[in-house]
Design a protein around this motif. Structure first.
Motif, PDB file in Angstrom:
ATOM      1  N   LEU A  38     -21.028   1.147  74.282  1.00 43.72           N
ATOM      2  CA  LEU A  38     -20.127   1.315  72.937  1.00 43.72           C
ATOM      3  C   LEU A  38     -20.355   2.944  72.687  1.00 43.72           C
ATOM      4  CD1 LEU A  38     -20.873  -1.685  70.555  1.00 43.72           C
ATOM      5  CD2 LEU A  38     -19.237  -1.442  72.226  1.00 43.72           C
ATOM      6  N   ALA A  39     -19.041   3.628  72.573  1.00 47.31           N
ATOM      7  CA  ALA A  39     -19.179   5.086  72.389  1.00 47.31           C
ATOM      8  C   ALA A  39     -18.457   5.213  70.852  1.00 47.31           C
ATOM      9  CB  ALA A  39     -18.479   5.846  73.337  1.00 47.31           C
ATOM     10  N   ALA A  40     -19.259   6.382  70.193  1.00 49.75           N
ATOM     11  CA  ALA A  40     -18.751   6.925  68.989  1.00 49.75           C
ATOM     12  C   ALA A  40     -17.370   7.489  69.438  1.00 49.75           C
ATOM     13  CB  ALA A  40     -19.703   7.597  68.427  1.00 49.75           C
ATOM     14  N   ASP A  41     -16.687   7.716  68.458  1.00 53.28           N
ATOM     15  CA  ASP A  41     -15.338   8.514  68.569  1.00 53.28           C
ATOM     16  C   ASP A  41     -15.671   9.903  68.821  1.00 53.28           C
ATOM     17  OD1 ASP A  41     -15.819   8.992  66.126  1.00 53.28           O
ATOM     18  OD2 ASP A  41     -14.148   8.077  65.347  1.00 53.28           O
ATOM     19  N   ASP A  42     -16.600  10.354  68.605  1.00 51.01           N
ATOM     20  CA  ASP A  42     -17.027  11.880  68.672  1.00 51.01           C
ATOM     21  C   ASP A  42     -17.613  12.313  69.849  1.00 51.01           C
ATOM     22  OD1 ASP A  42     -19.515  10.875  68.001  1.00 51.01           O
ATOM     23  OD2 ASP A  42     -19.848  12.470  66.411  1.00 51.01           O
ATOM     24  N   VAL A  43     -18.080  11.210  70.992  1.00 52.03           N
ATOM     25  CA  VAL A  43     -18.912  11.531  71.843  1.00 52.03           C
ATOM     26  C   VAL A  43     -18.339  12.395  73.066  1.00 52.03           C
ATOM     27  CG1 VAL A  43     -17.915   9.447  73.462  1.00 52.03           C
ATOM     28  CG2 VAL A  43     -20.657  10.368  73.230  1.00 52.03           C
ATOM     29  N   THR A  44     -18.920  13.034  73.812  1.00 46.89           N
ATOM     30  CA  THR A  44     -18.433  13.784  74.937  1.00 46.89           C
ATOM     31  C   THR A  44     -19.531  13.548  76.164  1.00 46.89           C
ATOM     32  OG1 THR A  44     -19.566  15.836  74.361  1.00 46.89           O
ATOM     33  CG2 THR A  44     -17.069  15.499  73.742  1.00 46.89           C
ATOM     34  N   PHE A  45     -18.954  13.432  77.266  1.00 51.62           N
ATOM     35  CA  PHE A  45     -19.871  12.981  78.554  1.00 51.62           C
ATOM     36  C   PHE A  45     -19.507  14.369  79.445  1.00 51.62           C
ATOM     37  CE2 PHE A  45     -18.708   9.088  76.665  1.00 51.62           C
ATOM     38  CZ  PHE A  45     -19.912   8.228  76.955  1.00 51.62           C
ATOM     39  N   THR A  46     -20.706  14.726  80.258  1.00 52.54           N
ATOM     40  CA  THR A  46     -20.648  16.019  80.839  1.00 52.54           C
ATOM     41  C   THR A  46     -21.696  15.606  82.019  1.00 52.54           C
ATOM     42  OG1 THR A  46     -20.353  17.391  79.137  1.00 52.54           O
ATOM     43  CG2 THR A  46     -20.653  18.518  81.066  1.00 52.54           C
ATOM     44  N   ALA A  47     -21.165  15.688  83.160  1.00 50.45           N
ATOM     45  CA  ALA A  47     -22.318  15.531  84.343  1.00 50.45           C
ATOM     46  C   ALA A  47     -23.127  16.734  84.278  1.00 50.45           C
ATOM     47  CB  ALA A  47     -21.502  15.437  85.749  1.00 50.45           C
ATOM     48  N   ALA A  48     -22.893  17.709  84.329  1.00 53.13           N
ATOM     49  CA  ALA A  48     -23.792  18.933  84.098  1.00 53.13           C
ATOM     50  C   ALA A  48     -24.632  19.360  85.270  1.00 53.13           C
ATOM     51  CB  ALA A  48     -24.633  18.729  82.873  1.00 53.13           C
ATOM     52  N   TYR A  49     -25.023  18.363  86.230  1.00 49.79           N
ATOM     53  CA  TYR A  49     -25.840  18.576  87.105  1.00 49.79           C
ATOM     54  C   TYR A  49     -25.687  19.992  87.947  1.00 49.79           C
ATOM     55  CZ  TYR A  49     -27.526  13.518  86.590  1.00 49.79           C
ATOM     56  OH  TYR A  49     -28.144  12.776  86.059  1.00 49.79           O
ATOM     57  N   THR A  50     -24.334  19.960  88.500  1.00 54.19           N
ATOM     58  CA  THR A  50     -24.141  21.188  89.577  1.00 54.19           C
ATOM     59  C   THR A  50     -23.962  22.396  88.793  1.00 54.19           C
ATOM     60  OG1 THR A  50     -21.643  20.626  89.489  1.00 54.19           O
ATOM     61  CG2 THR A  50     -22.913  19.700  91.292  1.00 54.19           C
ATOM     62  N   GLY A  51     -23.804  22.304  87.326  1.00 55.50           N
ATOM     63  CA  GLY A  51     -23.862  23.575  86.562  1.00 55.50           C
ATOM     64  C   GLY A  51     -24.972  24.467  86.629  1.00 55.50           C
ATOM     65  N   ILE A  52     -26.216  23.711  87.020  1.00 52.65           N
ATOM     66  CA  ILE A  52     -27.588  24.342  87.027  1.00 52.65           C
ATOM     67  C   ILE A  52     -27.909  24.241  88.342  1.00 52.65           C
ATOM     68  CG2 ILE A  52     -27.943  24.096  84.621  1.00 52.65           C
ATOM     69  CD1 ILE A  52     -30.016  21.665  85.478  1.00 52.65           C
ATOM     70  N   GLY A  53     -27.168  23.982  89.405  1.00 54.75           N
ATOM     71  CA  GLY A  53     -27.650  23.643  90.848  1.00 54.75           C
ATOM     72  C   GLY A  53     -28.349  22.641  91.218  1.00 54.75           C
ATOM     73  N   TYR A  54     -28.180  21.532  90.319  1.00 52.79           N
ATOM     74  CA  TYR A  54     -28.986  20.422  90.766  1.00 52.79           C
ATOM     75  C   TYR A  54     -28.052  19.477  91.211  1.00 52.79           C
ATOM     76  CZ  TYR A  54     -33.291  21.301  87.893  1.00 52.79           C
ATOM     77  OH  TYR A  54     -34.388  21.830  87.224  1.00 52.79           O
ATOM     78  N   SER A  55     -28.488  18.241  91.846  1.00 53.12           N
ATOM     79  CA  SER A  55     -27.731  17.094  92.382  1.00 53.12           C
ATOM     80  C   SER A  55     -27.967  15.968  91.346  1.00 53.12           C
ATOM     81  CB  SER A  55     -27.888  16.954  93.668  1.00 53.12           C
ATOM     82  OG  SER A  55     -29.190  16.658  93.984  1.00 53.12           O
ATOM     83  N   PRO A  56     -27.246  14.654  91.392  1.00 52.02           N
ATOM     84  CA  PRO A  56     -27.536  13.714  90.299  1.00 52.02           C
ATOM     85  C   PRO A  56     -28.496  12.916  90.378  1.00 52.02           C
ATOM     86  CG  PRO A  56     -25.229  13.696  91.258  1.00 52.02           C
ATOM     87  CD  PRO A  56     -25.948  14.729  92.207  1.00 52.02           C
ATOM     88  N   ASP A  57     -29.194  12.250  89.439  1.00 55.76           N
ATOM     89  CA  ASP A  57     -30.050  11.023  89.502  1.00 55.76           C
ATOM     90  C   ASP A  57     -29.761  10.104  88.640  1.00 55.76           C
ATOM     91  OD1 ASP A  57     -30.580  12.591  87.173  1.00 55.76           O
ATOM     92  OD2 ASP A  57     -32.552  12.339  87.245  1.00 55.76           O
ATOM     93  N   ALA A  58     -30.682   9.194  88.301  1.00 55.16           N
ATOM     94  CA  ALA A  58     -30.424   8.259  87.278  1.00 55.16           C
ATOM     95  C   ALA A  58     -29.263   7.152  87.684  1.00 55.16           C
ATOM     96  CB  ALA A  58     -30.098   8.691  85.901  1.00 55.16           C
ATOM     97  N   GLY A  59     -28.893   7.022  89.114  1.00 51.96           N
ATOM     98  CA  GLY A  59     -27.783   6.467  89.347  1.00 51.96           C
ATOM     99  C   GLY A  59     -26.520   6.879  89.107  1.00 51.96           C
ATOM    100  N   VAL A  60     -26.534   8.036  88.821  1.00 54.23           N
ATOM    101  CA  VAL A  60     -24.974   8.658  88.470  1.00 54.23           C
ATOM    102  C   VAL A  60     -24.111   8.613  89.586  1.00 54.23           C
ATOM    103  CG1 VAL A  60     -23.941  10.498  87.452  1.00 54.23           C
ATOM    104  CG2 VAL A  60     -26.097   9.739  86.346  1.00 54.23           C
ATOM    105  N   SER A  61     -24.540   8.911  90.766  1.00 54.21           N
ATOM    106  CA  SER A  61     -23.583   9.241  91.620  1.00 54.21           C
ATOM    107  C   SER A  61     -23.210   7.793  92.340  1.00 54.21           C
ATOM    108  CB  SER A  61     -24.217  10.144  92.872  1.00 54.21           C
ATOM    109  OG  SER A  61     -25.517   9.674  93.223  1.00 54.21           O
TER     110      SER A  61
END
Length: 312
Positions: free
Chosen positions: A171-194
């Motif tokens: 359930l998401a609040a109507d003001d929520v925002t999602f951002t992957a963010a990983y590659t923005g700092i030179g990282y690759s995904p974790d936590a099952g995101v990919s």
């Protein structure tokens, strides 16, 4: 394990976590980390201070990220706290899990301030420890019968997306925002995101979100399948409670079988999956839950699944 800041520039930045001292060290986490330890000392931080778990007598477990001052950024203590919480839920055979985060944001990803204090091999070992614990927590939550409800608000980034996506009902609040963010700092995904994102929003959109790190507002998240429903921010907590309570009263073992079928069905061929469905249905029908459900239906009454113990 990336993180975001909701500051004026609304950009991906390092250093979102709190100051944890000058020296950061770690050992390899448990579970999938059954490989040999790295030889560095564990952090002194208490996992219980970072993640709270309350298991009620009625079988509802509340798991709370407690680093609201830092956007619930995931440091080593938080990862270990999530694993401790998952194992507590497993031992207690809970009927439902409600996952929330204190403060303005559900989880902004990894604690980049903690990570930035290390370099080279020490950083690699530290991140192995963090992801080992975090990934074991996700595996444990996925393996139990009890369904999970996540209530997300504010900024959700990096590993926070993985936590949100791991829930059966998000359930998401109507003001929520999602951002992957990983590659923005030179990282690759974790936590099952990919693994989760392609299954939820499709591979093409998943790659776009992971490469561009564009912000996904609540409405789009619901439309694309990243979240289950969007609710007004002021109603998020109450709606999450209602949803978790409804699931707590349900047939926990049937829920577990259903969750496993949905997961395995994404990779199994049709013939194998139909056989799996048949076997699961037969077992469910012969179970105490199945007998109670049918008896209640024929007796024109509401079933009482709560009197049937969950799996030990």
């Amino acid at each position: 394990m990336a993180g975001v800041s909701r500051g004026a520039a609304d950009r991906v930045v390092a250093g979102i976590g709190p100051d944890a001292g000058d020296r950061v060290s770690a050992d390899v986490g448990p579970g999938a980390a059954d490989r040999s330890t790295t030889g560095i000392s564990p952090l002194a931080a208490d996992p219980a201070a970072s993640v709270g778990v309350e298991i009620q007598d009625d079988g509802l477990a509340r798991v709370t990220l407690r680093r609201g001052h830092a956007g619930n950024a995931i440091d080593l203590a938080t990862a270990r706290g999530l694993l401790d919480a998952a194992r507590a839920c497993e031992r207690a055979a809970v009927r439902a899990v409600l996952l929330t985060g204190e403060g303005k944001s559900f989880c902004v990803g990894g604690d980049l301030r903690e990570f930035s204090r290390l370099t080279g091999e020490a950083l690699e070992k530290h991140l192995v420890a963090v992801t080992d614990a975090l990934h074991d927590a996700l595996r444990t939550f996925a393996s139990i019968d009890a369904p999970m409800v996540a209530a997300v608000q504010g900024a959700v980034a990096g590993a926070g997306i993985g936590l949100a996506a791991a829930a059966d009902v998000t359930l998401a609040a109507d003001d929520v925002t999602f951002t992957a963010a990983y590659t923005g700092i030179g990282y690759s995904p974790d936590a099952g995101v990919s693994w989760q994102l392609p299954r939820l929003v499709g591979p093409k959109r998943a790659v776009e979100l992971l490469l561009t790190n564009r912000r996904v507002p609540a409405a789009e998240a619901a439309t694309t399948g990243l979240v289950s429903r969007v609710v007004p921010s002021g109603e998020l907590a109450a709606e999450a409670e209602r949803t978790a309570e409804a699931l707590r009263r349900g047939p926990t073992r049937a829920f577990g079988a259903t969750r496993r079928l949905v997961t395995s069905g994404q990779t199994a061929n049709l013939t194998r999956h139909l056989d799996d469905e048949a076997g699961a249905l037969a077992a469910a029908a012969a179970s105490d839950e199945g007998r109670e459900g049918v008896a209640a239906f024929l007796g024109k009454r509401a079933p009482d699944f709560t009197r049937i113990p969950s799996r030990p």
